[in-house]
Design a protein around this motif. Sequence first.
Motif, PDB file in Angstrom:
ATOM      1  N   UNK A  10      -8.720   2.078  -5.236  1.00 20.27           N
ATOM      2  CA  UNK A  10      -9.802   2.585  -4.376  1.00 20.27           C
ATOM      3  C   UNK A  10     -10.596   3.633  -5.145  1.00 20.27           C
ATOM      4  N   UNK A  11     -11.712   3.226  -5.726  1.00 21.59           N
ATOM      5  CA  UNK A  11     -12.557   4.160  -6.459  1.00 21.59           C
ATOM      6  C   UNK A  11     -13.400   5.033  -5.553  1.00 21.59           C
ATOM      7  N   UNK A  12     -13.559   4.629  -4.301  1.00 16.04           N
ATOM      8  CA  UNK A  12     -14.291   5.451  -3.336  1.00 16.04           C
ATOM      9  C   UNK A  12     -13.795   5.094  -1.931  1.00 16.04           C
ATOM     10  N   UNK A  13     -14.336   5.765  -0.933  1.00 20.30           N
ATOM     11  CA  UNK A  13     -13.841   5.615   0.437  1.00 20.30           C
ATOM     12  C   UNK A  13     -14.099   4.213   0.977  1.00 20.30           C
ATOM     13  N   UNK A  21      -8.302  -3.160   4.853  1.00 14.76           N
ATOM     14  CA  UNK A  21      -8.678  -4.248   5.747  1.00 14.76           C
ATOM     15  C   UNK A  21      -8.186  -5.591   5.226  1.00 14.76           C
ATOM     16  N   UNK A  22      -8.129  -5.744   3.907  1.00 14.75           N
ATOM     17  CA  UNK A  22      -7.771  -7.038   3.317  1.00 14.75           C
ATOM     18  C   UNK A  22      -6.285  -7.158   2.979  1.00 14.75           C
ATOM     19  N   UNK A  23      -5.471  -6.212   3.445  1.00 18.95           N
ATOM     20  CA  UNK A  23      -4.034  -6.419   3.376  1.00 18.95           C
ATOM     21  C   UNK A  23      -3.244  -5.510   2.467  1.00 18.95           C
ATOM     22  N   UNK A  24      -3.869  -4.500   1.870  1.00 15.49           N
ATOM     23  CA  UNK A  24      -3.113  -3.590   1.013  1.00 15.49           C
ATOM     24  C   UNK A  24      -2.075  -2.828   1.837  1.00 15.49           C
ATOM     25  N   UNK A  25      -0.883  -2.694   1.277  1.00 18.51           N
ATOM     26  CA  UNK A  25       0.152  -1.874   1.900  1.00 18.51           C
ATOM     27  C   UNK A  25       0.044  -0.428   1.450  1.00 18.51           C
ATOM     28  N   UNK A  26      -0.541  -0.246   0.267  1.00 18.18           N
ATOM     29  CA  UNK A  26      -0.715   1.092  -0.288  1.00 18.18           C
ATOM     30  C   UNK A  26      -1.969   1.104  -1.148  1.00 18.18           C
ATOM     31  N   UNK A  27      -2.532   2.311  -1.289  1.00 17.62           N
ATOM     32  CA  UNK A  27      -3.735   2.535  -2.084  1.00 17.62           C
ATOM     33  C   UNK A  27      -3.386   3.511  -3.194  1.00 17.62           C
ATOM     34  N   UNK A  28      -3.989   3.331  -4.358  1.00 18.75           N
ATOM     35  CA  UNK A  28      -3.912   4.394  -5.359  1.00 18.75           C
ATOM     36  C   UNK A  28      -5.318   4.835  -5.715  1.00 18.75           C
ATOM     37  N   UNK A  29      -5.500   6.147  -5.796  1.00 20.89           N
ATOM     38  CA  UNK A  29      -6.830   6.714  -5.994  1.00 20.89           C
ATOM     39  C   UNK A  29      -6.703   8.113  -6.579  1.00 20.89           C
ATOM     40  N   UNK A  63      -0.823   6.125   0.530  1.00 18.63           N
ATOM     41  CA  UNK A  63      -1.806   6.430  -0.505  1.00 18.63           C
ATOM     42  C   UNK A  63      -1.135   7.231  -1.615  1.00 18.63           C
ATOM     43  N   UNK A  64      -1.281   6.737  -2.841  1.00 18.33           N
ATOM     44  CA  UNK A  64      -0.679   7.360  -4.009  1.00 18.33           C
ATOM     45  C   UNK A  64      -1.790   7.981  -4.860  1.00 18.33           C
ATOM     46  N   UNK A  65      -1.589   9.219  -5.266  1.00 19.38           N
ATOM     47  CA  UNK A  65      -2.629   9.963  -5.989  1.00 19.38           C
ATOM     48  C   UNK A  65      -2.370   9.903  -7.489  1.00 19.38           C
TER      49      UNK A  65
END
Length: 418
Positions: A10-13, A21-29, A63-65
């Motif tokens: 996720x490069x931005x919000x 929305x498309x099924x990610x269980x986690x985000x890294x940003x 969300x992982x930073x």
Amino acid sequence: MIIPEIVAPAGNFTKLKIALAYGADAIYAGVNNFSLRSRTAKEFNYETFEEAVKYTHDKDKKIYVTLNGFHLSGQVEGLKRHILKLRDMKPDAFIIASVGAMKLASELAPEIPLHISTQANVLNYLDAQVYKNMGAKRIVIARELGLKDAKILKENCDIELEAFVHGSMCFAYSGRCLISSVQSGRMSNRGSCANDCRFNYELYAKNPENNTLFRLEEDENGTHIFNSKDLNLCSYIEKIMQENCISAFKIEGRTKSEYYVALTTRTYKMAVNDVLEGKFDSNKYEKEIYTLKNRGFTDGYLVSRPLEKIDTQNHYSSIEEGTHQVHAIVEDGEHFKCKGKIVLDTPYEILTPLGEKIESCDNEIGKIYKKQDKYFIEFKKLTTKNNKELTEIHSGNENKVKMPIKISAFSFLRKEVL
């Protein structure tokens, strides 16, 4: 069987919302230059990142930073302040490559789990045991590590393993590259890589005895000698899951488009779900992946040993067009924003998040219909939100245009490139 998380970039919000929305269980940003995502994190400041963390948690996702840069001594005080600000946002993990940064995070934010970045080059269980003893919960394994060795690592160290399954590859060992620093002063290991490996180069051979210089070339434009193909493991998801050692599938995503985030997340989530339901179909996933722009695809090193690989580089082009072109994104479900070109009486395929239902319709604005298990839309009128009527609309036009009926937010309208 371990059910792997789909970890999306996720490069931005907006991309964060699309990935979820498309099924990610986690985000890294990441937020700024303390990670390797600093080039793509320009739209995240502390205020918006805190909002993103809350949004992600409200969706019951993680969300992982990214804190995986390699920092100079002069940056340490700033890094301390950065960690403290992030700590208060309560993310689900810090992704870290430097052992010094890891120690610092453990002291300042002991409640935040630690994930070891692929930049740390973990290849064996001895290193994994050291990181676990230092407090790591998960290791993003080195891209050069094979699946058999990953299983041995897991058997000898009870720690979560995360593996890259898709995205850009670096010709250097685990991304430890200095070309960008040498040529443009942009330091890849501190998040500002200029992607110099994607340029075309002219090669020369010099005779030291008489200083004769010969130009070597693969064609008249030189060669993309450093250019790696993109990783694509969608056909191997079942095989990887059967080994029961990988806890998370990670999608690379620096500088990638909104459509890339949606399509890759959706495809790999679909593949995981299909494995669990006993209906894995690699052809289905490959067709979707090839709609993306790419540099050619390779299965990398997770399922084959490096010495067996002869297809990891593309010497001819730094980018190839995908089979489909994105023409619009439906941001709020009721209006679309043009990304290519939309004209009247022309069919565009609708791509929605997994499991979302599309209703057929036929009204004065347009029609939506099903054809061969896919849904298409054709516009009879192009009417903007402020009721201005257009005959066609092109990318760059910021007007929001009405849909015939409401569909899922963040749906895409795409068309096959003929």
